[in-house]
Design an enzyme around this catalytic site. Structure first.
Site, mmCIF file in Angstrom:
data_model
loop_
_atom_site.group_PDB
_atom_site.id
_atom_site.type_symbol
_atom_site.label_atom_id
_atom_site.label_comp_id
_atom_site.label_asym_id
_atom_site.label_seq_id
_atom_site.Cartn_x
_atom_site.Cartn_y
_atom_site.Cartn_z
ATOM 1 N N GLU A 159 0.838 -1.203 0.000
ATOM 2 C CA GLU A 159 0.000 0.000 0.000
ATOM 3 C C GLU A 159 0.866 1.243 0.000
ATOM 4 O OE1 GLU A 159 -2.512 0.514 3.494
ATOM 5 O OE2 GLU A 159 -3.784 1.887 2.381
ATOM 6 N N CYS A 197 -6.473 1.390 3.022
ATOM 7 C CA CYS A 197 -7.345 2.569 3.088
ATOM 8 C C CYS A 197 -7.196 3.462 1.870
ATOM 9 C CB CYS A 197 -7.073 3.356 4.358
ATOM 10 S SG CYS A 197 -7.562 2.457 5.833
ATOM 11 N N ASN A 219 -12.167 -2.473 0.610
ATOM 12 C CA ASN A 219 -11.269 -2.787 1.715
ATOM 13 C C ASN A 219 -11.887 -2.267 3.003
ATOM 14 O OD1 ASN A 219 -8.601 -3.299 3.138
ATOM 15 N ND2 ASN A 219 -8.800 -1.101 3.448
ATOM 16 N N GLU A 220 -11.969 -3.116 3.998
ATOM 17 C CA GLU A 220 -12.493 -2.714 5.313
ATOM 18 C C GLU A 220 -13.778 -1.911 5.187
ATOM 19 O OE1 GLU A 220 -9.518 -1.055 7.898
ATOM 20 O OE2 GLU A 220 -8.487 -2.985 8.043
HETATM 21 O O1 AHR Z 1 -2.211 -1.397 7.038
HETATM 22 C C1 AHR Z 1 -2.627 -0.095 7.302
HETATM 23 C C2 AHR Z 1 -4.131 0.056 7.203
HETATM 24 O O2 AHR Z 1 -4.778 -0.717 8.133
HETATM 25 C C3 AHR Z 1 -4.733 -0.383 5.901
HETATM 26 O O3 AHR Z 1 -4.681 0.607 4.993
HETATM 27 C C4 AHR Z 1 -6.147 -0.678 6.255
HETATM 28 O O4 AHR Z 1 -6.695 -1.659 5.434
HETATM 29 C C5 AHR Z 1 -6.086 -1.008 7.718
HETATM 30 O O5 AHR Z 1 -6.964 -0.288 8.477
#
Ligand code: AHR
Length: 843
Positions: free
Chosen positions: A66, A291, A412-413
């Protein structure tokens, strides 16, 4: 508000302190005790080689990559110039200026620093009597995607110089004799008859390269290119661009790349960082997040279409992690990296819901077409024929052959009904076009179609140590799991995280994943990368500065596990016995959650001796409060607000005691919090009438210890409460009725798993000893006649659980491999305290 800490669904890191201190004290105590009595645990490991368990996915161990912590821009992506397109002054997309800050419509702040006129990462150079200035212009840039540019006005040179300097991401790192390719775009106001020079310098202005000159700067944008060769090694160099005549010059897209990149790709990746990743031999790469996929606003959510095509034309976007991402490492470069690593790409796409931990915004359902197309077009770009719209773009970028994305995560999440609706819409459309891909949902959406669900775990070491059997308990009829984000995130992991305690704890959890490989298909640590100066409050597994790179202990553990992934597991039976009985130790406490209550007749007793007996009518000396309003009313200790309020008492060394008390709820939503084993910032509590006054449950640092039991607390009624501690056993009674009988966390301190490699026939035995004692272990293998007497053993060990690697000491804790002899189907080995060991036994 209802309390309760789920660890199953994505949880934000729980920051806890004190474990390392406890462990240190514990270790010191053990070491001292060892001088009078040699403590050593014993264990037996029986492996039945005829009883095979689940097959492991060959791509089980992967990475989650990321743009966070300047891990990509400023790290993996080899660009050395920060704010190369001068777009960093541009306000974050989708945010508006409110009370001097850029916020979204719900009030979530972007983190963008409003500094009118500032030129982030660039500085004016004005020497001697020279006069000049710089200014950001928000129009007139190189192209409409990158409208910002820099204006340099040179009024007078005298004998000095006027120009600008860029120090990259906390210094440009130079290797002596290495070549650096420079590109810049310039235009000038007529008349400008001078030239623009470029060169590398150190902090003191000493030259680190020759100086090159560009002439022929005209009123329209022109691209200039040259190569600079470093004349010295320098971690903190800067690029200086100067004009040698009065006038006005505009600059845009200034780029400096090391000639040598990973696999020598143009617009490529930092060799050393990419190599560290390659050394992990990842089975898959999940990208681009995280994120960043969801973004803070719809406009800043990740749109891969902005990340392809010529780099100087890629629009940049404000990042969820507090800086602007260049998209220099874009969709194509991610796919190319996957191919170079021999890893499967896992594309995560925006699902129409922005980050829940920021302020969720939703793309209206009737406007979701572009979101859906984001998925189908991405797959066409990667997998499509060269005559398809997006496949053609891939071919134009130099890759005619498909990249073959087979793994797609939708969001994601994300969560809530809004995600579920959007997931279903996206899934049905994309699946129709691409029926054979594996679709991953953020969780098991009721009525949703998915092939896998993504679990994230950020927690403290004790939690991971107590969850060896987490997936033993997983419902086998539920969807297979990708554990997409795993890391010890509490203070115990140290500032960098990933120290020895963290690695041990993550290792125990990973062994639990391996032996449940029928359910757990893939795992990855998160986040992967961090620039030591560019952290967004998070950590990395691989850290770097401008010239150096190292892996934490977690990095080495994950690498070791990845390299020793068996093809299938073998039945194993482990028995551990320790001479040292570990007890729950620490003081007591009383408390409430969204409730007012009072307490009396508090008594702590051990072996017939009274350690404490309350008489609140005489005061509350020795009690310390944390939240709530505490006072003595009619001889009872009262917390009178409907809030979370705690009050603590006692000695950190107390153990094996019985706590009794009376409690009465006065008003509010729930019941009582009864604290025990309170040591430093760690504590257990019995939550009586928690979760909306529906359940009773024991928790350690808000993580469940055993299952909940239904229960309800009435208002204005005195209850008799008793908590009995015996070593690690916890018994909780309400009105003399046993409600829970559980074992405290971290009881198991010796873990082992076994499996076999099909190609080599190697038997792989992993052992993690998290106890403070060396454990002499009798290892027996059934079902084979003989083993070679020599085996390979790798161990990760250090003097202190807090030890970690660093830029200055990158190899402080690294795996050591050696050959051991005397192996048979029945042999003995001693596993040192606090260490993971991997053995490869050969038939
Ligand atoms: O790994 C950091 C963050 O943690 C990622 O972006 C997210 O998916 C999680 O909340």
């Amino acid at each position: 508000m209802t309390n309760g800490g789920s660890t199953f669904r994505p949880s934000l890191p729980r920051i806890l302190t004190g474990w390392s201190r406890i462990m240190k004290t514990y270790l010191t105590a053990v070491l001292l005790a060892c001088t009078v009595q040699a403590w050593a645990g014993t264990a037996t490991i029986n492996i039945d080689t005829t009883r095979t368990g689940p097959k492991l996915n060959p791509s089980m161990y992967g990475i989650f990559l990321e743009e966070i912590n300047h891990g990509v821009d400023g790290g993996l992506y080899a660009e050395l110039i920060a704010n190369r397109a001068f777009e960093d002054s541009r306000p974050p997309e989708g945010f508006t200026l409110q009370d001097g800050r850029y916020k979204d419509e719900k009030g979530y702040e972007s983190g963008f620093e409003v500094r009118p006129g500032a030129v982030p990462r660039w500085s004016l150079i004005r020497e001697g009597e020279a006069k000049g200035r710089i200014q950001i212009e928000s129009t007139g840039g190189l192209n409409e995607n990158t409208p910002y540019c820099l204006r340099l006005d040179v009024e007078e040179l005298a004998s000095g110089r006027v120009g600008i300097a860029n120090s990259g991401f906390w210094g440009i790192g130079l290797t002596k004799k290495a070549k650096y390719d420079l590109v810049l775009h310039a235009r000038a106001a007529e008349p400008f008859r001078g030239s623009v020079s470029v060169g590398l310098e150190n902090d003191e202005g000493a030259a680190c390269s020759q100086v090159k000159r560009f002439t022929g700067i005209s009123p329209t944008w022109k691209r200039f290119e040259t190569t600079l060769t470093a004349t010295m090694a320098e971690p903190k160099a800067r690029l200086v661009i100067a004009a040698d005549a009065p006038g006005t010059v505009w600059l845009d897209f200034v780029s400096l790349f090391p000639r040598k990149t990973f696999k020598n790709r143009p617009n490529g990746l930092h060799r050393d960082i990419a190599q560290m990743i390659a050394d992990l031999k990842p089975g898959f790469v999940r990208f681009p997040g995280g994120c960043v996929v969801e973004g803070g606003t719809v406009e800043t959510a990740y749109n891969w279409k902005l990340t392809v095509g010529p780099v100087e034309q890629r629009p940049e976007r404000w990042n969820a992690w507090g800086y602007r991402r260049t998209h220099g490492m874009g969709f194509h470069e991610y796919l190319q990296f996957c191919e170079d690593l021999g890893a499967e790409p896992m594309h995560v796409g925006f699902a129409g819901q922005t980050c829940l931990y920021r302020h969720a915004e939703h793309v209206p359902m009737e406007e979701m077409d572009w979101v859906v197309a984001g998925f189908t077009d991405a797959i066409e770009y990667a997998n499509g024929a060269v005559d398809s719209k997006w496949g053609r773009l891939r071919a134009q970028a130099g890759h005619r052959e498909p990249f073959e994305i087979r793994l797609v995560e939708i969001g994601n999440e994300n969560g809530m009904q809004q995600y579920e609706d959007r997931y279903k819409l996206i899934h049905s459309a994309v699946k129709k076009a691409y029926p054979d891909l594996t679709y991953i949902a953020d969780y098991a959406i009721p009525g949703g179609q998915f092939d896998m669900v993504d679990h994230h775990f950020y927690n403290h070491p004790q939690w991971f140590l107590s969850q060896f059997d987490y997936y033993d308990r997983y419902d086998r009829s539920a969807a297979p799991v990708y554990v997409g984000e795993i890391a010890v995130t509490s203070d115990e992991g140290g500032d960098l995280k990933g120290n020895l305690i963290a690695a041990l704890a993550e290792g125990v959890f990973l062994m639990g994943c391996e032996r449940n490989a029928d359910v757990v298909k893939m795992v990855s640590y998160a986040p992967l990368l961090a620039h030591v100066n560019g952290r967004s409050g998070w950590h990395g597994m691989i850290y770097h500065d401008s010239t150096r790179v190292f892996g934490t202990v977690s990095y080495h553990l994950w690498k070791l596990f990845g390299a020793n992934r068996p093809d299938f597991t073998l039945k194993i039976d482990v028995k551990f016995s320790s001479l040292r009985k570990a007890s729950i130790t620490g003081g007591i406490g009383l408390g409430t959650w969204d409730t007012a209550a009072e307490f009396k007749d508090v008594r702590v007793e051990k072996d017939g001796e009274i350690l404490y007996g309350s008489d609140f009518s005489k005061g509350v000396e020795g009690w310390t409060t944390e939240g709530g309003t505490w006072s003595v009313v009619d001889g009872a200790y009262r917390q009178s607000d409907r809030v979370v309020g705690l009050s603590y008492f006692g000695d950190q060394t107390w153990s094996d005691y019985t706590l009794t008390l009376k409690a009465r709820k006065l008003s509010g939503a729930e019941g009582f919090l009864i604290v025990f084993g309170h040591k430093d910032s760690n504590k257990y509590w019995w939550n009586v009438g928690g979760w909306g006054n529906r359940d009773n449950g024991i928790e350690f640092n808000r993580t469940p210890v055993g299952p909940h039991v239904s229960g309800h607390i009435e208002t204005d009624r005195w209850y008799d409460i008793k908590v009995e501690l015996k070593e690690r056993k916890i018994r909780c009674y309400l009105d003399d009725k046993l409600v829970h009988e559980e074992t405290g966390v971290g009881t198991e301190r010796f873990f082992a798993s076994a499996g076999q490699c099909e190609a080599t026939g190697d038997l792989i035995v992993k052992v993690i000893n998290t106890s403070p004692e060396d454990v002499t272990t009798a290892i027996k293998l059934d079902g084979i006649d003989r083993l070679r007497s020599k085996a390979e053993l790798t161990i990760l060990k250090s003097d202190s659980l807090e030890d970690n690697n660093s830029l200055d000491n990158p190899a402080k804790v690294v795996p050591l491999t050696r050959t051991i002899t005397g192996i048979d189907t029945d042999f003995t080995h001693t596993f040192p305290a606090y260490s993971p060991t991997v053995m490869r036994l050969k038939e």
